[in-house]
Design a protein around this motif. Structure first.
Motif, short mmCIF file in Angstrom:
data_model
loop_
_atom_site.label_atom_id
_atom_site.label_comp_id
_atom_site.label_asym_id
_atom_site.label_seq_id
_atom_site.Cartn_x
_atom_site.Cartn_y
_atom_site.Cartn_z
N GLY A 101 3.46 10.04 -5.00
CA GLY A 101 3.88 11.37 -4.55
C GLY A 101 3.52 11.72 -3.13
N LEU A 102 3.30 10.72 -2.27
CA LEU A 102 2.92 10.95 -0.88
C LEU A 102 3.90 11.87 -0.15
CD1 LEU A 102 1.28 10.17 1.72
CD2 LEU A 102 2.82 8.22 1.95
N ALA A 103 5.21 11.67 -0.38
CA ALA A 103 6.22 12.42 0.39
C ALA A 103 7.20 13.11 -0.55
CB ALA A 103 6.99 11.45 1.29
N PRO A 104 7.67 14.33 -0.18
CA PRO A 104 8.71 14.98 -0.99
C PRO A 104 9.94 14.09 -1.14
CG PRO A 104 7.77 16.54 0.57
CD PRO A 104 7.18 15.19 0.92
N ILE A 105 10.37 13.46 -0.05
CA ILE A 105 11.46 12.48 -0.15
C ILE A 105 10.78 11.13 -0.39
CG2 ILE A 105 13.43 11.40 1.02
CD1 ILE A 105 13.73 13.97 2.68
N ALA A 106 10.79 10.70 -1.65
CA ALA A 106 9.87 9.64 -2.09
C ALA A 106 10.40 8.23 -1.82
CB ALA A 106 9.59 9.81 -3.58
N ARG A 107 10.55 7.91 -0.55
CA ARG A 107 10.99 6.54 -0.19
C ARG A 107 10.62 6.27 1.25
NH1 ARG A 107 15.05 7.03 3.41
NH2 ARG A 107 16.45 8.81 3.31
N TRP A 108 10.69 5.00 1.62
CA TRP A 108 10.49 4.59 3.01
C TRP A 108 11.58 5.20 3.89
CZ3 TRP A 108 6.95 1.06 5.21
CH2 TRP A 108 6.06 0.47 4.30
N GLY A 109 11.23 5.50 5.13
CA GLY A 109 12.24 5.87 6.10
C GLY A 109 12.81 4.63 6.76
N GLN A 110 14.01 4.75 7.30
CA GLN A 110 14.65 3.64 7.99
C GLN A 110 14.76 3.94 9.49
OE1 GLN A 110 15.27 0.75 6.39
NE2 GLN A 110 14.32 1.79 4.64
N ALA A 111 14.69 2.87 10.27
CA ALA A 111 14.74 3.03 11.72
C ALA A 111 15.99 3.81 12.15
CB ALA A 111 14.71 1.66 12.39
N GLU A 112 17.09 3.58 11.45
CA GLU A 112 18.36 4.24 11.81
C GLU A 112 18.25 5.75 11.63
OE1 GLU A 112 18.05 1.55 9.87
OE2 GLU A 112 18.88 0.09 11.31
N GLU A 113 17.36 6.19 10.73
CA GLU A 113 17.21 7.64 10.51
C GLU A 113 16.47 8.29 11.68
OE1 GLU A 113 17.15 8.36 5.83
OE2 GLU A 113 15.73 6.78 6.40
N VAL A 114 15.55 7.54 12.28
CA VAL A 114 14.89 8.03 13.50
C VAL A 114 15.92 8.07 14.63
CG1 VAL A 114 13.00 7.68 15.12
CG2 VAL A 114 12.70 7.04 12.71
N ALA A 115 16.74 7.03 14.68
CA ALA A 115 17.75 6.93 15.75
C ALA A 115 18.73 8.10 15.71
CB ALA A 115 18.50 5.60 15.63
N LYS A 157 0.83 -1.21 0.00
CA LYS A 157 0.00 0.00 0.00
C LYS A 157 0.87 1.25 0.00
CE LYS A 157 -2.87 2.62 3.20
NZ LYS A 157 -3.73 2.66 4.35
N TYR A 158 1.90 1.27 0.87
CA TYR A 158 2.72 2.48 0.96
C TYR A 158 3.72 2.59 -0.20
CZ TYR A 158 0.61 3.66 5.42
OH TYR A 158 -0.29 4.01 6.40
N ASP A 159 4.15 1.45 -0.76
CA ASP A 159 4.98 1.52 -1.99
C ASP A 159 4.23 2.33 -3.04
OD1 ASP A 159 7.09 0.04 -1.08
OD2 ASP A 159 6.46 -1.85 -1.99
N LYS A 160 2.95 2.01 -3.17
CA LYS A 160 2.10 2.66 -4.17
C LYS A 160 1.94 4.15 -3.83
CE LYS A 160 -2.34 1.61 -6.41
NZ LYS A 160 -3.26 2.61 -5.91
N ARG A 161 1.71 4.44 -2.55
CA ARG A 161 1.50 5.84 -2.14
C ARG A 161 2.77 6.66 -2.38
NH1 ARG A 161 -2.67 7.11 1.33
NH2 ARG A 161 -2.06 9.23 0.75
N PHE A 162 3.94 6.06 -2.11
CA PHE A 162 5.19 6.80 -2.38
C PHE A 162 5.30 7.08 -3.88
CE2 PHE A 162 6.93 5.18 1.79
CZ PHE A 162 7.15 6.44 2.34
#
Ligand code: NAP
Length: 266
Positions: free
Chosen positions: A222-236, A214-219
């Motif tokens: 154009g769901l997000a300006p940075i058009a990819r999944w976020g990674q846990a390490e980026e939150v860290a 579902k989110y692959d499709k939403r990205f």
């Protein structure tokens, strides 16, 4: 799980209590802090194998930690978590309220059950609120000038302000966490305890595995300006920046780690 705590590693280093640190974002936070020399109290609920694996990563990062099983929604288990943390290291310099759950089943809000509401609110809001209350009392009473200024970081969500009618209880819990951040920031400033909230966007973890397509499709749409999944390490990384005291004159602050989803676009 049984383990021996090695108190000689990083003796005297600051201690972070990270809830829900066996998997996903919490694990990445625990490992990133360990890489910076923090000692870790790693809380988990049920997956002892995952907790042991996360502990192994903390050791591999050159630090030390202890894993404590506790359901943060339950008062007696929160008390056990705090007791175990203090028994292990005698101090808590950083609390990261990360543990959280999605509804077991996505249900339209017109059908959602009271049981699911209570469960999600208990884990995502009531548990973090009362754990913070208990840890803050300890931080306020035992603050020693030589150590780092104690801090609390809440892992919220963009669901604090974006409506998802198939998981209303999750949205409500994260909106509540937004106010919880403000309340504790206000109340704890006099003790020198800053409080922050990090709002992840769509992060690739077990929690989102069921809705990956579902989110692959939403990205792609154009769901997000940075058009990819976020990674846990980026939150860290955001947690590490706060832990390192790079935001000393900010409290109650929200940091979006969401590829820009929070921007309103025309
Ligand atoms: P996850 O992969 O499902 O991992 C959840 C972690 O929390 C596990 O370590 C789990 O322990 C622990 N946990 C769950 N319920 C608990 C409880 N009652 N008491 C103690 N520990 C509990 O989740 P995640 O994606 O890393 O999410 C972490 C946080 O980020 C959550 O607060 C979530 O709402 C928030 N968030 C996630 C996303 C995302 O896209 N993934 C986006 C925004 C916000 P066990 O291993 O023992 O089950």
């Amino acid at each position: 799980m049984s383990e021996l705590i090695d108190r000689t590693v990083n003796a005297g280093a600051p201690v972070a209590l990270v809830t829900g640190a066996s998997r996903g974002i919490g694990r990445a936070i625990a490992v990133a802090l360990a890489q910076k020399g923090w000692r870790i109290v790693l809380n988990y609920q049920s997956n002892a194998d995952a907790a042991a694996e996360a502990l192994g990563l903390i050791h591999a990062a050159g630090s030390t930690g202890t894993a404590v099983q506790a359901n943060i929604a339950v008062a007696s288990e929160r008390a056990h978590l705090l007791d175990a943390a203090l028994a292990a290291y005698g101090r808590i310099d950083l609390l990261v309220n990360n543990a959280g759950m999605a509804p077991r089943k996505r249900m339209d809000m017109l059908q959602m059950s009271e049981a699911s509401y209570d469960e999600v609110m208990g884990v995502n809001l009531k548990g973090p609120f009362f754990l913070t209350q208990a840890v803050a009392q300890h931080m306020a009473a035992s603050r020693h000038e030589a150590g780092p200024r104690p801090k609390v970081i809440n892992i919220g969500s963009m669901s604090a302000y974006i409506s998802s009618t198939s998981r209303a209880e999750y949205c409500l819990s994260k909106a509540g966490m937004g106010m919880m951040t403000k309340l504790f920031a206000d109340r704890l400033a006099e003790y020198g305890i800053n409080v922050y909230e990090i709002r992840p966007g769509i992060i690739e973890t077990d929690m989102t595995s069921a809705v990956h397509e579902k989110y692959d499709k939403r990205f792609a749409e154009g769901l997000a300006p940075i058009a990819r999944w976020g990674q846990a390490e980026e939150v860290a990384r955001a947690v590490v920046a706060i832990a390192a005291d790079y935001l000393p004159y900010s409290t109650g602050e929200v940091i979006n780690v969401d590829g820009g989803i929070h921007l309103q676009r025309l």
